[in-house]
Design an enzyme around this catalytic site. Structure first.
Site, PDB file in Angstrom:
ATOM      1  N   ARG A  84       0.856  -1.072  -0.146  1.00 44.55           N
ATOM      2  CA  ARG A  84      -0.211   0.078   0.649  1.00 44.55           C
ATOM      3  C   ARG A  84       0.499   1.072   0.082  1.00 44.55           C
ATOM      4  O   ARG A  84       1.332   2.649  -0.449  1.00 44.55           O
ATOM      5  CB  ARG A  84      -0.715   0.031   1.139  1.00 44.55           C
ATOM      6  CG  ARG A  84      -2.179  -1.013   1.131  1.00 44.55           C
ATOM      7  CD  ARG A  84      -2.540  -1.271   2.714  1.00 44.55           C
ATOM      8  NE  ARG A  84      -4.056  -2.178   2.118  1.00 44.55           N
ATOM      9  CZ  ARG A  84      -3.739  -2.729   3.084  1.00 44.55           C
ATOM     10  NH1 ARG A  84      -2.977  -3.647   3.615  1.00 44.55           N
ATOM     11  NH2 ARG A  84      -4.560  -4.227   3.038  1.00 44.55           N
ATOM     12  N   ASP A 144     -10.475  -4.972   8.332  1.00 44.01           N
ATOM     13  CA  ASP A 144      -9.761  -5.519   8.939  1.00 44.01           C
ATOM     14  C   ASP A 144     -10.350  -6.185  10.277  1.00 44.01           C
ATOM     15  O   ASP A 144      -9.712  -6.675  10.351  1.00 44.01           O
ATOM     16  CB  ASP A 144      -7.684  -4.760   9.354  1.00 44.01           C
ATOM     17  CG  ASP A 144      -7.188  -4.338   8.048  1.00 44.01           C
ATOM     18  OD1 ASP A 144      -7.027  -4.743   7.002  1.00 44.01           O
ATOM     19  OD2 ASP A 144      -7.711  -3.124   8.227  1.00 44.01           O
ATOM     20  N   ARG A 147     -12.738  -8.445   9.506  1.00 46.82           N
ATOM     21  CA  ARG A 147     -11.843  -9.990   8.654  1.00 46.82           C
ATOM     22  C   ARG A 147     -11.591 -10.931  10.150  1.00 46.82           C
ATOM     23  O   ARG A 147     -11.473 -12.127  10.090  1.00 46.82           O
ATOM     24  CB  ARG A 147     -10.454  -9.314   8.209  1.00 46.82           C
ATOM     25  CG  ARG A 147     -11.380  -9.404   6.667  1.00 46.82           C
ATOM     26  CD  ARG A 147      -9.863  -7.887   5.918  1.00 46.82           C
ATOM     27  NE  ARG A 147     -10.035  -8.159   4.532  1.00 46.82           N
ATOM     28  CZ  ARG A 147      -9.877  -7.591   3.708  1.00 46.82           C
ATOM     29  NH1 ARG A 147      -8.003  -6.830   4.148  1.00 46.82           N
ATOM     30  NH2 ARG A 147      -9.305  -7.058   2.109  1.00 46.82           N
ATOM     31  N   HIS A 171      -3.433   0.361   8.401  1.00 46.28           N
ATOM     32  CA  HIS A 171      -4.181   0.119   7.243  1.00 46.28           C
ATOM     33  C   HIS A 171      -3.082  -1.465   6.812  1.00 46.28           C
ATOM     34  O   HIS A 171      -2.689  -0.503   5.313  1.00 46.28           O
ATOM     35  CB  HIS A 171      -5.230   0.735   6.593  1.00 46.28           C
ATOM     36  CG  HIS A 171      -5.841  -0.648   5.954  1.00 46.28           C
ATOM     37  ND1 HIS A 171      -6.595  -1.690   5.955  1.00 46.28           N
ATOM     38  CD2 HIS A 171      -5.946  -0.141   4.221  1.00 46.28           C
ATOM     39  CE1 HIS A 171      -6.746  -2.090   4.730  1.00 46.28           C
ATOM     40  NE2 HIS A 171      -6.827  -1.112   3.567  1.00 46.28           N
TER      41      HIS A 171
END
Length: 299
Positions: A84, A144, A147, A171
């Site tokens: 990212r 997240d 999840r 993140h």
């Protein structure tokens, strides 16, 4: 307004259509006008059977002046094996090109940043816009955390909504789970699952996006649903506790951490007592974000 009608932007709009929501109008805008118009045409086919009725149309940055929330999903796509943070320079320039004209329109709402790397870009959007920090929110580690709750629920044989656990920090690769506060029905998860299994679950949550991108090229359904949760919490003043990316004055950075979200944006970030190990992990994650911010600050 949703800026960017790629997979993520379209998934957010579709998720809004499939929930009861206070949203009355969605304006889609993209550098590719045909794509935005095509998405409106496609999405409008669902209006006759969706649980809520709302207006759908394309627009431009001038339309932002009347919007309560501006969701930014635009940016360069994350490629397989690309982290990212590799996206930061490209997407910092894109953020500047979006935020400047939106602020010139007279926008007085809340920015909700979803583009990656989300923590750095949220900091940049706040910096570019000059808005109070509570009115610039990043999607942070909400996905997240979702999840994480799903994986824990699978392991424990319960509904994910009965699991209270948060993935925090960047993140990205330095995020981690707050195991010391994770519970299910009042029971501490660290008392229910062996440490070795917790580490496996945490790693699978952290790396899941990479696996999805490798197999299908992008992730978008999960973040679409999670973004709607943030939007609803703002517009309904629900004051949900969500691990969004918010500004920390002490470190001059944005990072994912549980915060109360209401009609004015960030009501407050929770003051959770961390273990010594968690405090070290969080500071390390913040340092990673700050290094990325430094790379992008002069763009």
């Amino acid at each position: 307004m949703i800026v960017g009608t790629g997979n993520v932007g379209a998934s957010i709009a579709y998720a809004l259509l499939n929930q009861r929501t206070p949203v009355k109008e969605i304006i889609l805008t993209d550098i590719n006008i045909d794509d935005a118009e095509g998405e409106v045409m496609d999405l409008s086919d669902a209006l006759a059977v969706s649980p809520s009725f709302l207006r759908l149309r394309t627009g431009n940055y001038d339309d932002a002046k009347d919007c309560d929330i501006c969701v930014i999903t635009a940016g360069a796509n994350q490629k397989p094996d690309e982290t990212r943070t590799d996206l930061v320079i490209k997407n910092a320039k894109i953020m500047r090109s979006i935020v400047d004209p939106i602020m010139q329109s007279g926008f007085e709402g809340i920015f909700l940043v979803v583009s990656n790397p989300v923590d750095t870009l949220s900091w940049l959007v706040q910096h570019y816009s000059g808005l109070p920090a509570e009115r610039v929110i990043g999607s942070g580690t909400v996905l997240d955390s979702a999840r994480l709750r799903f994986r824990l629920a699978e392991r424990l044989g319960v509904h994910p909504k009965s699991v209270h656990a948060y993935q925090v920090g960047e993140h990205g690769d330095s995020e981690f789970a707050l195991w010391s506060t994770a519970t299910v029905g009042g029971e501490k998860i660290i008392d229910l699952i062996p440490v070795s299994k917790l580490k496996t679950i945490e790693a699978s949550v952290r790396d899941k996006a990479y696996h999805i991108i490798k197999k299908k090229g992008a992730t978008h359904y999960g973040i679409g649903a999670c973004t709607v949760q943030i939007i609803n919490s703002i517009l309904n003043d629900e004051r949900r506790i969500l691990s969004v990316s918010t500004f920390d004055d002490n470190t001059d950075s944005y990072y994912g951490f549980p915060a109360v979200i209401g009609k004015n944006g960030v009501v407050r970030r929770l003051n959770i007592k961390l273990t010594e190990a968690e405090g070290i992990q969080l500071q390390s994650s913040i340092n990673t974000i700050k290094a990325t911010i430094k790379e992008a600050a002069n763009v």
